[in-house]
Design an enzyme around this catalytic site. Structure first.
Site, PDB file in Angstrom:
ATOM      1  N   GLU A   1       0.846  -1.183   0.000  1.00  0.00           N
ATOM      2  CA  GLU A   1       0.000   0.000   0.000  1.00  0.00           C
ATOM      3  C   GLU A   1       0.880   1.231   0.000  1.00  0.00           C
ATOM      4  OE1 GLU A   1      -2.635   2.595  -0.320  1.00  0.00           O
ATOM      5  OE2 GLU A   1      -3.432   0.565  -0.182  1.00  0.00           O
TER       6      GLU A   1
ATOM      7  N   ASN B   1       6.280   2.413  -1.925  1.00  0.00           N
ATOM      8  CA  ASN B   1       6.087   2.372  -3.363  1.00  0.00           C
ATOM      9  C   ASN B   1       6.761   1.082  -3.825  1.00  0.00           C
ATOM     10  OD1 ASN B   1       6.302   2.568  -6.147  1.00  0.00           O
ATOM     11  ND2 ASN B   1       6.645   4.774  -6.115  1.00  0.00           N
TER      12      ASN B   1
ATOM     13  N   ASP C   1      -4.585   2.149  -9.552  1.00  0.00           N
ATOM     14  CA  ASP C   1      -5.029   3.157 -10.512  1.00  0.00           C
ATOM     15  C   ASP C   1      -4.706   2.664 -11.915  1.00  0.00           C
ATOM     16  OD1 ASP C   1      -5.924   4.837  -8.539  1.00  0.00           O
ATOM     17  OD2 ASP C   1      -4.072   5.981  -8.433  1.00  0.00           O
TER      18      ASP C   1
ATOM     19  N   ASP D   1     -11.471  -3.795 -11.094  1.00  0.00           N
ATOM     20  CA  ASP D   1     -12.818  -3.671 -11.615  1.00  0.00           C
ATOM     21  C   ASP D   1     -12.807  -3.124 -13.040  1.00  0.00           C
ATOM     22  OD1 ASP D   1     -11.861  -1.264 -10.732  1.00  0.00           O
ATOM     23  OD2 ASP D   1     -13.736  -0.580  -9.859  1.00  0.00           O
TER      24      ASP D   1
END
Length: 138
Positions: free
Chosen positions: A1, A29, A64, A100
């Site tokens: 995360e 990261n 993202d 998704d």
């Protein structure tokens, strides 16, 4: 995360449920820090079996999507990330990918089953009841 607050919250839940030493969350990261962190984590083991303190399950969920070609460099799953994971994971370990957005999922999957990733990861298709509903396991 990548967001420290989220990883701290998740780790607090791990500790509260008595799962310390079994499950860990780290804020970093992954494309910059993962290799260094896994090396430090492996080095912290008191065992000399070469298999201690290594990830057996990696989950990459809903990153993202970065649709624009100019932003592809910002994607989470890169060839370098695949190579780093391959250095620390063993046969039978799992990389779980979830999104998704179909295109984002396919782009992540492609990094693991094409190019250099094909040398390290095998894909397994798991079919559910609906022919359109399936998942890949690596």
């Amino acid at each position: 995360e990548i967001r420290p607050g989220v990883s701290q919250y998740a780790q607090a839940r791990v500790d509260k449920r008595g799962l310390s030493g079994i499950l860990s969350f780290v804020g970093c990261n992954a494309n910059v820090d993962l290799g260094r962190l896994l090396t430090l984590y492996q080095g912290s083991s008191n065992k000399n079996d070469g298999d201690s303190n290594r990830p057996a399950f990696v989950s990459i969920q809903f990153p993202d999507p970065h649709f624009k070609k100019a932003h592809n460099k910002r994607r989470v799953v890169t060839p370098q990330l695949v190579t780093t994971l391959a250095q620390f994971m063993r046969e039978g370990d799992v990389v779980f990918l979830q999104s998704d957005i179909k295109e984002a999922l396919e782009a992540m999957r492609d990094r693991f089953v094409e190019d250099d990733g094909a040398h390290f990861f095998r894909e397994k298709l798991v079919l559910n009841n609906d022919a359109e509903d399936h998942e890949y396991a690596m």
